[in-house]
Design a protein around this motif. Structure first.
Motif, PDB file in Angstrom:
ATOM      1  N   PHE A 166       9.289   6.338  -7.249  1.00  0.00           N
ATOM      2  CA  PHE A 166       9.355   7.338  -6.140  1.00  0.00           C
ATOM      3  C   PHE A 166       8.133   8.128  -5.996  1.00  0.00           C
ATOM      4  O   PHE A 166       7.747   8.158  -5.690  1.00  0.00           O
ATOM      5  N   VAL A 167       7.461   6.601  -5.467  1.00  0.00           N
ATOM      6  CA  VAL A 167       6.495   6.328  -4.511  1.00  0.00           C
ATOM      7  C   VAL A 167       7.123   5.536  -2.961  1.00  0.00           C
ATOM      8  O   VAL A 167       6.490   4.209  -4.150  1.00  0.00           O
ATOM      9  N   HIS A 181       0.671  14.409  -0.715  1.00  0.00           N
ATOM     10  CA  HIS A 181      -0.338  14.093   0.472  1.00  0.00           C
ATOM     11  C   HIS A 181       1.474  14.037   1.623  1.00  0.00           C
ATOM     12  O   HIS A 181       0.590  14.405   3.022  1.00  0.00           O
ATOM     13  N   CYS A 182       2.375  12.990   1.437  1.00  0.00           N
ATOM     14  CA  CYS A 182       3.027  13.044   2.256  1.00  0.00           C
ATOM     15  C   CYS A 182       3.827  14.142   2.941  1.00  0.00           C
ATOM     16  O   CYS A 182       4.141  14.922   3.752  1.00  0.00           O
ATOM     17  N   ARG A 203      12.704  15.479  -4.168  1.00  0.00           N
ATOM     18  CA  ARG A 203      13.084  14.519  -4.750  1.00  0.00           C
ATOM     19  C   ARG A 203      12.175  13.712  -5.459  1.00  0.00           C
ATOM     20  O   ARG A 203      12.509  13.609  -7.492  1.00  0.00           O
ATOM     21  N   GLN A 204      11.215  12.532  -4.903  1.00  0.00           N
ATOM     22  CA  GLN A 204      10.462  11.945  -5.443  1.00  0.00           C
ATOM     23  C   GLN A 204       9.184  12.797  -5.977  1.00  0.00           C
ATOM     24  O   GLN A 204       9.105  12.357  -7.425  1.00  0.00           O
ATOM     25  N   ASN A 236       9.339  -0.225   4.154  1.00  0.00           N
ATOM     26  CA  ASN A 236       8.702   0.886   3.113  1.00  0.00           C
ATOM     27  C   ASN A 236      10.296   1.061   2.146  1.00  0.00           C
ATOM     28  O   ASN A 236      10.782   1.290   2.522  1.00  0.00           O
ATOM     29  N   ASN A 279      -0.002  10.812  -4.143  1.00  0.00           N
ATOM     30  CA  ASN A 279       0.643   9.698  -2.494  1.00  0.00           C
ATOM     31  C   ASN A 279       1.263  11.059  -1.967  1.00  0.00           C
ATOM     32  O   ASN A 279       1.376  10.873  -0.875  1.00  0.00           O
ATOM     33  N   ASN A 280       2.675  11.591  -2.624  1.00  0.00           N
ATOM     34  CA  ASN A 280       4.084  12.072  -2.054  1.00  0.00           C
ATOM     35  C   ASN A 280       3.004  13.802  -2.232  1.00  0.00           C
ATOM     36  O   ASN A 280       3.542  13.845  -1.202  1.00  0.00           O
ATOM     37  N   VAL A 298       5.556   1.899  -9.726  1.00  0.00           N
ATOM     38  CA  VAL A 298       5.394   3.918  -9.315  1.00  0.00           C
ATOM     39  C   VAL A 298       6.634   3.985  -9.090  1.00  0.00           C
ATOM     40  O   VAL A 298       6.436   3.786  -7.699  1.00  0.00           O
ATOM     41  N   GLU A 309       4.128   0.527   0.854  1.00  0.00           N
ATOM     42  CA  GLU A 309       4.816  -0.294   2.325  1.00  0.00           C
ATOM     43  C   GLU A 309       4.673  -1.601   1.624  1.00  0.00           C
ATOM     44  O   GLU A 309       3.514  -2.171   1.116  1.00  0.00           O
ATOM     45  N   MET A 368      -2.949   4.442   5.859  1.00  0.00           N
ATOM     46  CA  MET A 368      -2.957   3.381   5.313  1.00  0.00           C
ATOM     47  C   MET A 368      -1.047   3.384   6.050  1.00  0.00           C
ATOM     48  O   MET A 368      -0.488   3.760   6.916  1.00  0.00           O
ATOM     49  N   GLY A 369      -0.348   3.240   4.594  1.00  0.00           N
ATOM     50  CA  GLY A 369       0.944   3.240   4.810  1.00  0.00           C
ATOM     51  C   GLY A 369       1.415   4.399   5.576  1.00  0.00           C
ATOM     52  O   GLY A 369       1.165   5.696   5.413  1.00  0.00           O
ATOM     53  N   SER A 370       3.004   4.201   5.597  1.00  0.00           N
ATOM     54  CA  SER A 370       3.640   5.441   6.030  1.00  0.00           C
ATOM     55  C   SER A 370       4.282   5.921   5.587  1.00  0.00           C
ATOM     56  O   SER A 370       5.166   5.509   4.170  1.00  0.00           O
ATOM     57  N   CYS A 371       4.869   7.253   5.346  1.00  0.00           N
ATOM     58  CA  CYS A 371       5.382   8.080   4.779  1.00  0.00           C
ATOM     59  C   CYS A 371       6.332   8.703   4.679  1.00  0.00           C
ATOM     60  O   CYS A 371       6.768   8.245   6.003  1.00  0.00           O
ATOM     61  N   LEU A 372       6.954   8.832   3.350  1.00  0.00           N
ATOM     62  CA  LEU A 372       8.976   9.269   3.849  1.00  0.00           C
ATOM     63  C   LEU A 372       9.031  10.638   5.237  1.00  0.00           C
ATOM     64  O   LEU A 372       8.442  11.491   4.728  1.00  0.00           O
ATOM     65  N   GLY A 407       0.129   7.994  -7.820  1.00  0.00           N
ATOM     66  CA  GLY A 407       1.624   7.545  -6.538  1.00  0.00           C
ATOM     67  C   GLY A 407       2.000   9.532  -7.001  1.00  0.00           C
ATOM     68  O   GLY A 407       2.472   9.616  -5.171  1.00  0.00           O
ATOM     69  N   GLU A 455       0.412  -1.588  -0.049  1.00  0.00           N
ATOM     70  CA  GLU A 455      -0.334   0.368  -0.143  1.00  0.00           C
ATOM     71  C   GLU A 455       1.023   1.114  -0.066  1.00  0.00           C
ATOM     72  O   GLU A 455       2.049   1.285  -0.108  1.00  0.00           O
ATOM     73  N   TRP A 456       0.065   2.613  -0.197  1.00  0.00           N
ATOM     74  CA  TRP A 456       0.857   3.124  -0.645  1.00  0.00           C
ATOM     75  C   TRP A 456      -0.033   4.404   1.045  1.00  0.00           C
ATOM     76  O   TRP A 456      -0.416   4.249   1.506  1.00  0.00           O
ATOM     77  N   ALA A 457       0.341   5.330   1.541  1.00  0.00           N
ATOM     78  CA  ALA A 457      -0.162   5.970   2.715  1.00  0.00           C
ATOM     79  C   ALA A 457      -1.236   6.251   2.078  1.00  0.00           C
ATOM     80  O   ALA A 457      -2.575   6.266   2.806  1.00  0.00           O
ATOM     81  N   THR A 458      -1.637   6.611   0.450  1.00  0.00           N
ATOM     82  CA  THR A 458      -3.026   6.996   0.380  1.00  0.00           C
ATOM     83  C   THR A 458      -3.865   6.001  -0.205  1.00  0.00           C
ATOM     84  O   THR A 458      -4.986   6.099  -0.855  1.00  0.00           O
TER      85      THR A 458
END
Lengths: 918, 238
Positions: free
Chosen positions: A191-192, B138-139, B37-38, A213, B135-136, A189, A195, B25-29, B132, A163-166
Motif C-alpha cells: 500500500f505504498v 507526505h503524498c 485507501r492505502q 509506479n 510516505n503516503n 511495503v 517507483e 524522489m518518486g512521484s506520488c499517487l 511507508g 524509491e518512494w516519494a520520500t
C-alpha cells in the motif's frame, strides 16, 4: 636478525632490478587514447607521439611512423603527420570488435621497431530496457525483470532502482548469470506506491528504462491455500464440502479463488464458476456431483481485484460422495442351454455389473424374479452376475434388480419365449466399422418397437472357440460401439439381436476388424497343372488367424530367372488362377501376396518348369509316325508278298542244282496226256518266256504215284492257263530266270524246301519221242559251280541217266528236267526262309550268276526262242507232271539237309529213285 | 477577500514546504481516494498487535499471566481518537508524521533489547511500514486542496512529543516498551478509523474549513501536555 637482513637484501635487489628494467623498457612513444572503446560503425582516430630522446637516438621523426592493426600495416592514406613527433591514423566505420593497434617506426631504413600498442574495443551502447515488470512472491522480496534490448558486445551493467516519494532504496545490481532480473534486498511495503526503473550502462553510455509506479500489493503472488480437505454429506449424495486455510496475505488483501475438480479416473479438470469464488473464504461446497464417486480437488487464489498473480495450485485433496440407489437397471440377457430333462430347458440368466456411475454405491446383491404365464412369482437373491435355472418349455418373464446400501435399481425385464417360439423381425442394414479406435456397429431398427438390443461378439479363430461377449443398448439406439476390450487384427463376429416385448427377434451377424493389418503369412501357391504355355496355380484361403483383415485381393508375381517379374491381381474369392503365355521348357518362380486394406504379405516362392511339349503332343507325333511306319511296313510286306515272286526272281533266282539235274528220256511214242492246244497257241505266239520248274519229291525210293502226278498235272495246267506260264525255283534257268516258281500244294513248304540250295539246271533239248533232235540245245545253269564234264559232253549225260536208276535207293531224290524242272522240296521250311538262306549266299555269287545269265542269254536271243517253240510244240511236259510235283516237294527237304553243307557245289549224280523218263 | 485567500494559501504553502523538505524522489499517487485507501489499509495493518506487540512480548518474556495486564498503554503517550478527529486533515497528517517519527525513534531504542534476528526483522518490517505510512502522508498532504491555517503543530497532547520514560531497570524498560507498543497499535487503530471517516465524508474537508472542521473539536477539548485525561481505549485488534 638474519632473516631481516636477508629480507632487506631481497627488497633492494628487486628495487634496483625493477628500476633498471624500467629504464630499458621505456617505450619510444605512446598512443592516445590509451584504452579506447569505440562504437561500432563510428570513426576512430589514434595519435602516436614519439619521444624526443627516441627520435634523436634513432634519427627518426613522425613521418617514419607506420601503423599496424592486428599485425597488418594500415594503408598510408589513413595516416596524418601532425607534427614532427606526432602522427595519427583514422579508421572509418569501425566493425571489428577487438583490434590491436600498434605504432611502429622504421629505423636505419630497414629495421621496423614497435613503438607502442593499444587494444581498441568496439561495441554498442545499451538499449533502453523494456517490458519492466515486478512480482512480489508472498513472504519473499520483490523481483523485477526486463528486456535488455540488443547485444552491446561490451560489459553492460543493469541496475534496478526503486524509491518512494520520500525515500530511496538501495540499488539492485544484477548478477552476471541473471542480467535481466534482480531481486531487491528489502521487504516490500504494501500500500505504498513504489517507483521502479532500470539503468543499463556500459563504456559507451548509460540508458534508463521507463519508470513504473505501483503498489507492491498489486504485484503479489500469494502462497496457495493449504490444508485443503474434502468431506461428504449423508443427506446429499451429490455434494462435497471443501475447507482450506488461506495464506497470511489475506491479512492484507482480499482474495478470490479458482477451485477445480475431477473424478479420480479422469484427467480433465472441471472448474467451479469463478463468480462463485470471487471473495475471500475458507470453505466451499461443490454441488451436482455424482453419487459414490471419488473426486479430486485443488484450489488457488489471487488478489480479489485481479491485480497481481495467481498463486500456485494447492495440493490435491479427494473425497467420495455418498451412495445413492442404482440409477439404472443392469443389462440383462439369457442363454438357453440343452437340458437332459425332457420338457425342461436350462436357461442361464446373465447380466452386467453396473458401472460405478450407475451403481451409485457398492452393489450388495441382485434380486431375480421368474414368472411363468399366470403362475406365482418366484424370487431369488443372487450375488453373482449369472444364474442358471431349469424351466419348462413355456414362456417366462424374468426381472432383475440391483441393490446397494441405499436402495434398489429399477427392474430389468426379460421375456424368455416358449420353446417353439420362432424369432423374426431382425435388424436391417447391419454395418460395423472402426472409428476413433473403437468398433462401431450401426443398424436400422425393425419396423416394430424394440425394447432393447443385445450385441454379442466374439473373436473368430481357427485355434479357439468363439467365446462371446455382449452388451445391451436401449431400444432407441441404432448405433453404438463395442465396449469390450477389443484387440486389433482380430476378426470379430458381431451379432445384433433386437428384443421385443414378446421375446427376442432373429439375430443378424456381421464380421469386422477394429483395425486391420497386413496378413501375418502370405498364401502358399502351388501348381495344379503345368502345360507347355500355361500353368494352373492354386492356393488355399488364408486361415482367419493370419488374415489380420479382410483379404481384398491376391497378387501373383511370377518371373523367369532372367526375366522381369510380372504381377497379376486376382480377386480374393478365387483359389486358383491360370498363368498363360508362358514359355515352354522354362523355369518359373512364382509367389503370391495377399492384401488387406492395410497392406500385403508375400507367401513362399514356388518354382515350376514348363514342359517342352504340350500334353499329347508327343503322342500326336509319335503315333502317326508309328502308324505311318507300320502302314508303310505293312504295305511293303503286302507288296513284297504280292510281288514275292518278282522279288525272289530278282534277288534270289532259283538256281538248279546241277548235281541234281537229270536227263530225261523222252519217248516219242508216249501220247500226250493233256491237251496242250491252248499251250500251243501261247507258244506259237512266241510268248513263252519262262519255264516252270517242278520239283517232285520222291519219298523213300518210291516213285510218285500216278494219281499225284496227275493232280499235279491238273494244277499245272490251271496255272499255265491263268498265268500263261509256269515257274518254279530255278525256273529261270530254263528260259528266263525271272519267273516265280509254283509249289505244288503248299507254297510255304515248297519255299522252305528250296532254302539253302543253289540249284543248277541243265536244259537238254532232246528230240521228240525218241527222235534225236537235230540240234542239241543247252540251257546254261545259273550256278557258279563249274559245270561237270558230263554237262559239257552230252554223251556223258546218258551215262549219268543210266546210273540214275541205281540211285533210286536214296531216300530223297531230286529231279531236274528242262521246262519242268523238279526239285526236292522240304515241307517244313518256308519259302521265305529259304529265300533268306539264299540271300545269305555270298553276293559275289549272285553277281557272278547274273553275269553268267547274261552271257548265256546272248546266244539264245535268236535260236533259243525257236527252241522254246519247238519244246512247246513237242509238249514234252505232259507226261512228267506227276513226277514234277513230287520232285518239287522234296527240294526243300534236300535243301534242309544240305544246309550244313559247304556252299560250293559239286556235280551230283542222279540218285536212285529219281525221275525216270517214261 | 484577498486577505482571506492569502490566509488560506499561506499555511498550505508552509505545509507543502514542510513535506517537500525531503528530497523530491518518486512521484506520488495523484488519486486522493486511492491514497486514502492505502492509508486505511496501512493503518489496518499497523494496528495489528501481531505485527509488533505480540512478537515483542514474546521476545521479551512478557507473555506471562499477570504481566500482560501491565502491558497497557500509558495514557498520554499517543493522542486519542477524539483528539485526532478534532484535527483538520492537514493537522492530522502533520501530527501523524510527528508521532510516527517518535515511534521510529522509540523502535530503534527497543531494537537494542531484541536479541533475536527474527524479532529484529519484525521490528525492521514495522519500521519500514511506518516509513511507508509517512510516505503516503507526505503524498496525501500534497493532494490536499486546502492547507492548515496554522503553522504550528497541532496541540494533540502528549503524543506530540512522546519521550521514553526513564526506566531504572531492564524489566521496567521492557514493560515500558510493551506499553509503548500497545499504545502505538491503539493509536494506529484510531488513525484508521479517522481515515475511514475521511473516506465516508470525502467532501467534509471542503465543506468545512480545516479550522472549522478538524480543529473545531480541538478547540472544544483542547489537548495539552497538561491535560492528562484518559482517552477512550479501543479494543486493539489482534
Amino acid at each position: 636478525m638474519l632473516t631481516l637482513q636477508t629480507w632487506i637484501v631481497h627488497v633492494l635487489f628487486i628495487f634496483f632490478t625493477t628500476e633498471s628494467v624500467g629504464e630499458l623498457l621505456e617505450p619510444c612513444g605512446y598512443i592516445k587514447p590509451e584504452s579506447p572503446v569505440v562504437q561500432l560503425g563510428s570513426n576512430f582516430t589514434a595519435v602516436c607521439v614519439l619521444k624526443e630522446k627516441c627520435m634523436d637516438y634513432f634519427h627518426v621523426n613522425a613521418s617514419y611512423i607506420f601503423w599496424k592493426t592486428n599485425h597488418l600495416t594500415v594503408p598510408k592514406e589513413q595516416y596524418t603527420t601532425i607534427n614532427k613527433t606526432a602522427s595519427s591514423v583514422t579508421f572509418t566505420d569501425t566493425s571489428s570488435l577487438n583490434t590491436q593497434l600498434t605504432c611502429n617506426i622504421r629505423t636505419f631504413g630497414q629495421i621496423d621497431q614497435n613503438v607502442y600498442g593499444i587494444r581498441i574495443i568496439s561495441g554498442l551502447p545499451p538499449e533502453k530496457p523494456k517490458n519492466l515488470s515486478c512480482i512480489v512472491n508472498e513472504g519473499k522480496k520483490m523481483m523485477c525483470q526486463w528486456d535488455p534490448g540488443r547485444e552491446t558486445y561490451l560489459e553492460t551493467n543493469f541496475t534496478l532502482k526503486s524509491e518512494w516519494a520520500t525515500e530511496k532504496f538501495a540499488d539492485c545490481k544484477t548478477k552476471r548469470d541473471t542480467p535481466t532480473s534482480c531481486t531487491v534486498d528489502y521487504s516490500p511495503v504494501y500500500f505504498v506506491n513504489t517507483e521502479v526503473w532500470v539503468e543499463a550502462e556500459n563504456a559507451l553510455g548509460k540508458v534508463t528504462s521507463d519508470h513504473i509506479n505501483f503498489d507492491p500489493v498489486d504485484k503479489v503472488k500469494p502462497n496457495p491455500p493449504h490444508n485443503l480437505s474434502v468431506s461428504n454429506s449423508e443427506e446429499l449424495s451429490s455434494i462435497l464440502k471443501l475447507t482450506w486455510i488461506n495464506s497470511s496475505i489475506q491479512d492484507f488483501i482480499r482474495l478470490k479463488y479458482n477451485i477445480q475438480y475431477r473424478t479420480r479416473d479422469s484427467s480433465v479438470w472441471n472448474q467451479i464458476p469463478p463468480e462463485d469464488t470471487a471473495s475471500t473464504r475458507s470453505s466451499f461446497t461443490v454441488q451436482d456431483l455424482k453419487p459414490f464417486t471419488e473426486y479430486v480437488f485443488r484450489i488457488r487464489c489471487m488478489k480479489e481485484d485481479g491485480k497481481g498473480f495467481w498463486s500456485d495450485w494447492s495440493e490435491e485433496a479427494s473425497g467420495i460422495t455418498y451412495e445413492d440407489r442404482p440409477s439404472k437397471a443392469p443389462s440383462f440377457w439369457y442363454k438357453i442351454e440343452p437340458s437332459h430333462t425332457h420338457g425342461y430347458r436350462s436357461v442361464q440368466l446373465i447380466w452386467k455389473t453396473l458401472p460405478p456411475f450407475e451403481a451409485n454405491g457398492k452393489i450388495l446383491d441382485y434380486e431375480v424374479t421368474l414368472t411363468r404365464w399366470k403362475s406365482r412369482l418366484q424370487n431369488y437373491t443372487v450375488n453373482e452376475t449369472k444364474w442358471t435355472v431349469n424351466i419348462t418349455n413355456d414362456r417366462y418373464i424374468a426381472t432383475l434388480t440391483a441393490r446397494n446400501l441405499v436402495g434398489k435399481s429399477d427392474a430389468a425385464v426379460l421375456t424368455i419365449p416358449a420353446y417353439d417360439f420362432k424369432a423374426t423381425r431382425p435388424v436391417r442394414d447391419l454395418k460395423a466399422f472402426p472409428k476413433d479406435n473403437m468398433l462401431w456397429v450401426e443398424w436400422t431398427a425393425p419396423n416394430e418397437s424394440v425394447n432393447k438390443y443385445i450385441l454379442e461378439w466374439c473373436v473368430l479363430s481357427d485355434k479357439s472357440p468363439c467365446i462371446p461377449d455382449w452388451q445391451q443398448e436401449d431400444g432407441l439406439v441404432h448405433r453404438t460401439y463395442l465396449r469390450g476390450n477389443l484387440a486389433e487384427s482380430k476378426c470379430y463376429l458381431i451379432t445384433v439381436t433386437p428384443v421385443f416385448a414378446d421375446g427376442p427377434g432373429s439375430p443378424e451377424s456381421i464380421k469386422a476388424y477394429l483395425k486391420q493389418a497386413p496378413p501375418s503369412k502370405g498364401p502358399t501357391v502351388r501348381t495344379k497343372k503345368v502345360g507347355k504355355n500355361e500353368a494352373v496355380l492354386e492356393w488355399d484361403q488364408l486361415p482367419v488367424d493370419v488374415q489380420n483383415g479382410f483379404i481384398r485381393n491376391y497378387t501373383i508375381f511370377y518371373r523367369t530367372i532372367i526375366g522381369n517379374e510380372t504381377a497379376v491381381n486376382v480377386d480374393s474369392s478365387h483359389t486358383e488362377y491360370t498363368l498363360s503365355s508362358l514359355t515352354s521348357d522354362t523355369l518359373y518362380m512364382v509367389r503370391m501376396a495377399a492384401y488387406t486394406d492395410e497392406g500385403g504379405k508375400d507367401g513362399p516362392e514356388f518354382t515350376f518348369t514348363t514342359p517342352k511339349f504340350a500334353q499329347g503332343e508327343i503322342e500326336a507325333i509319335v503315333v502317326p509316325v508309328c502308324l505311318a511306319f507300320l502302314l508303310t511296313t505293312l504295305l511293303g510286306v503286302l507288296f513284297c508278298f504280292n510281288k514275292r515272286d518278282l522279288i525272289k526272281k530278282h534277288i534270289w533266282p532259283n538256281v538248279p542244282d546241277p548235281s541234281k539235274s537229270h536227263i530225261a528220256q523222252w519217248s516219242p511214242h508216249t501220247p500226250p496226256r493233256h491237251n496242250f492246244n491252248s499251250k500251243d497257241q501261247m507258244y506259237s505266239d512266241g510268248n513263252f518266256t519262262d519255264v516252270s520248274v517242278v520239283e517232285i519229291e520222291a519219298a523213300n525210293d518210291k516213285k510218285p504215284f500216278p494219281e499225284d502226278l496227275k493232280s499235279l498235272d491238273l494244277f499245272k495246267k490251271e496255272k499255265i492257263s491263268t498265268e500263261g506260264h509256269s515257274s518254279g525255283i530255278g525256273g529261270s534257268s530254263c528260259m528266263s530266270s525271272s519267273r516265280p516258281s509254283i509249289s505244288s500244294s503248299d507254297e510255304n513248304e515248297s519255299a522252305q524246301n528250296t532254302s539253302g540250295t543253289v540249284q543248277y539246271s541243265t536244259v537238254v533239248h532232246s528230240g521228240y519221242r525218241h527222235q534225236v533232235p537235230s540240234v542239241q540245245v543247252f540251257s546254261r545253269s545259273e550256278s557258279t559251280q563249274p559245270l561237270l564234264d558230263s554237262e559239257e559232253r552230252p554223251e556223258d549225260l546218258q551215262l549219268v541217266e543210266n546210273t540214275e536208276s541205281s540211285a533210286g535207293s536214296f531216300p530223297r531224290q531230286q529231279y531236274f528236267k528242262q521246262n519242268c524242272s523238279q526239285r526236292d522240296t522240304s515241307p517244313d521250311i518256308s519259302h521265305f526262309e529259304r529265300s533268306k538262306q539264299v540271300s545269305s549266299v555270298n553276293e559275289e555269287d549272285f553277281v557272278r550268276l547274273k553275269q553268267q545269265m547274261s552271257d548265256i542269254s546272248k546266244p539264245f536271243e535268236a535260236g533259243q526262242m525257236k527252241m522254246f517253240q519247238e519244246i512247246s510244240v513237242a509238249d514234252a511236259f505232259g507226261p512228267h507232271t506227276d513226277g514234277l510235283v513230287e520232285g518239287f516237294e522234296t527240294v526243300g527237304m534236300e535243301a534242309a539237309v544240305d544246309e550244313g553243307m559247304p556252299k560250293s557245289y559239286l556235280p551230283q549224280t542222279v540218285r536212285r529213285g529219281g525221275y525216270m523218263p517214261q | 477577500m484577498r486577505a482571506q485567500l492569502m490566509w488560506r494559501t499561506l499555511p498550505s504553502l508552509v505545509l507543502g514546504l514542510l513535506f517537500l523538505s525531503t528530497p523530491v524522489m518518486g512521484s506520488c499517487l495523484d488519486k486522493d481516494q486511492e491514497l486514502l485507501r492505502q492509508l486505511q489499509k496501512q493503518a489496518d495493518i499497523m494496528q495489528r498487535t501481531s505485527m509488533l506487540l505480540n512478537p515483542y512480548i514474546q521476545s521479551q518474556g512478557l507473555d506471562k499471566d499477570g504481566l500482560k495486564e501491565h502491558c497497557r498503554e500509558r495514557p498520554g503517550t499517543f493522542p486519542s481518537k477524539e483528539a485526532l478527529q478534532r484535527l483538520s486533515r492537514q493537522e492530522l497528517l502533520r501530527a501523524l508524521n510527528t508521532m510516527l517519527d517518535h515511534v521510529l525513534h522509540r523502535l530503534m531504542a527497543l531494537q537494542q533489547d531484541i536479541p533475536k534476528a527474527q524479532d529484529l526483522e519484525t521490528v525492521n518490517r514495522a519500521k519500514q511500514n511506518i516509513r511507508g505510512f509517512k510516505n503516503n502522508i507526505h503524498c496525501m498532504a500534497q493532494l490536499l486542496p486546502g492547507s492548515s491555517e496554522r503553522t504550528e503543530p497541532p496541540p494533540i497532547g502528549p503524543g506530540t512529543s512522546p519521550s521514553p520514560t526513564p526506566t531504572p531497570d531492564t524489566f521496567q524498560r521492557r514493560l515500558e516498551g510493551c506499553r509503548f507498543l500497545h499504545g502505538y497499535h491503539r493509536f494506529m487503530h484510531s488513525v484508521g478509523q479517522v481515515f475511514r471517516e475521511w473516506a465516508e465524508s470525502p467532501s467534509r474537508s471542503r465543506r468545512h474549513s480545516p479550522r472549522r472542521g478538524l480543529w473545531k473539536g480541538a478547540r472544544r477539548v483542547p489537548l495539552s501536555r497538561g491535560n492528562k485525561r484518559l482517552l477512550p481505549r479501543g479494543q486493539l485488534p489482534r
